[in-house]
Scaffold this motif. Structure first.
Motif, PDB file in Angstrom:
ATOM      1  N   PRO A 114      34.273  18.543  69.856  1.00  0.00           N
ATOM      2  CA  PRO A 114      35.112  19.251  68.891  1.00  0.00           C
ATOM      3  C   PRO A 114      34.515  20.621  68.553  1.00  0.00           C
ATOM      4  CG  PRO A 114      34.787  16.979  68.217  1.00  0.00           C
ATOM      5  CD  PRO A 114      33.879  17.223  69.392  1.00  0.00           C
ATOM      6  N   GLY A 115      35.362  21.640  68.545  1.00  0.00           N
ATOM      7  CA  GLY A 115      34.928  22.990  68.218  1.00  0.00           C
ATOM      8  C   GLY A 115      34.375  23.771  69.388  1.00  0.00           C
ATOM      9  N   SER A 116      34.212  23.116  70.536  1.00  0.00           N
ATOM     10  CA  SER A 116      33.681  23.809  71.708  1.00  0.00           C
ATOM     11  C   SER A 116      34.778  24.672  72.330  1.00  0.00           C
ATOM     12  CB  SER A 116      33.177  22.804  72.740  1.00  0.00           C
ATOM     13  OG  SER A 116      34.263  22.107  73.318  1.00  0.00           O
ATOM     14  N   PRO A 117      34.380  25.678  73.115  1.00  0.00           N
ATOM     15  CA  PRO A 117      35.405  26.469  73.803  1.00  0.00           C
ATOM     16  C   PRO A 117      36.349  25.607  74.650  1.00  0.00           C
ATOM     17  CG  PRO A 117      33.312  27.604  73.911  1.00  0.00           C
ATOM     18  CD  PRO A 117      33.047  26.235  73.318  1.00  0.00           C
ATOM     19  N   ALA A 118      35.818  24.555  75.259  1.00  0.00           N
ATOM     20  CA  ALA A 118      36.668  23.675  76.072  1.00  0.00           C
ATOM     21  C   ALA A 118      37.710  22.970  75.206  1.00  0.00           C
ATOM     22  CB  ALA A 118      35.812  22.659  76.811  1.00  0.00           C
ATOM     23  N   ALA A 119      37.313  22.563  73.998  1.00  0.00           N
ATOM     24  CA  ALA A 119      38.265  21.911  73.089  1.00  0.00           C
ATOM     25  C   ALA A 119      39.335  22.905  72.649  1.00  0.00           C
ATOM     26  CB  ALA A 119      37.532  21.334  71.882  1.00  0.00           C
ATOM     27  N   LEU A 120      38.922  24.139  72.370  1.00  0.00           N
ATOM     28  CA  LEU A 120      39.897  25.160  71.989  1.00  0.00           C
ATOM     29  C   LEU A 120      40.857  25.453  73.133  1.00  0.00           C
ATOM     30  CD1 LEU A 120      37.553  27.591  70.047  1.00  0.00           C
ATOM     31  CD2 LEU A 120      39.239  26.008  69.084  1.00  0.00           C
ATOM     32  N   LEU A 121      40.347  25.451  74.348  1.00  0.00           N
ATOM     33  CA  LEU A 121      41.196  25.686  75.512  1.00  0.00           C
ATOM     34  C   LEU A 121      42.289  24.633  75.604  1.00  0.00           C
ATOM     35  CD1 LEU A 121      41.762  27.314  78.062  1.00  0.00           C
ATOM     36  CD2 LEU A 121      40.151  25.855  79.263  1.00  0.00           C
ATOM     37  N   GLU A 122      41.950  23.388  75.299  1.00  0.00           N
ATOM     38  CA  GLU A 122      42.967  22.327  75.333  1.00  0.00           C
ATOM     39  C   GLU A 122      44.058  22.590  74.309  1.00  0.00           C
ATOM     40  OE1 GLU A 122      41.804  18.290  75.035  1.00  0.00           O
ATOM     41  OE2 GLU A 122      40.610  18.350  76.858  1.00  0.00           O
ATOM     42  N   VAL A 123      43.671  23.115  73.150  1.00  0.00           N
ATOM     43  CA  VAL A 123      44.640  23.370  72.087  1.00  0.00           C
ATOM     44  C   VAL A 123      45.466  24.608  72.389  1.00  0.00           C
ATOM     45  CG1 VAL A 123      44.890  23.957  69.652  1.00  0.00           C
ATOM     46  CG2 VAL A 123      43.223  22.239  70.349  1.00  0.00           C
ATOM     47  N   TRP A 124      44.813  25.681  72.807  1.00  0.00           N
ATOM     48  CA  TRP A 124      45.490  26.966  72.998  1.00  0.00           C
ATOM     49  C   TRP A 124      46.154  27.095  74.354  1.00  0.00           C
ATOM     50  CZ3 TRP A 124      41.285  30.800  70.909  1.00  0.00           C
ATOM     51  CH2 TRP A 124      41.261  30.714  69.520  1.00  0.00           C
TER      52      TRP A 124
END
Length: 64
Positions: free
Chosen positions: A25-35
């Motif tokens: 959570p909060g990692s760039p990879a997690a953000l990529l999944e959201v965005w």
């Protein structure tokens, strides 16, 4: 194994299965999944720098 909706594999087709770990959570990879993957690289660079700064603050390391 879960395939995306609508994916059809040809009978007898050989495939490689690679386990995928959930991003932290909060990692760039997690953000990529959201965005989504259409975020420009310079935006990702800024996000990664901000996350690194926040990690330093959490650890009590001053930033300059």
């Amino acid at each position: 194994m879960v395939l995306e909706e609508g994916v059809v594999l040809q009978e007898g087709l050989q495939v490689d299965i690679v386990p995928v770990e959930e991003p932290q959570p909060g990692s760039p990879a997690a953000l990529l999944e959201v965005w989504g993957s259409d975020v420009p690289h310079d935006i990702w660079d800024a996000v990664e720098m901000a996350i690194e700064e926040l990690d330093r603050i959490d650890k009590g390391v001053p930033f300059f």
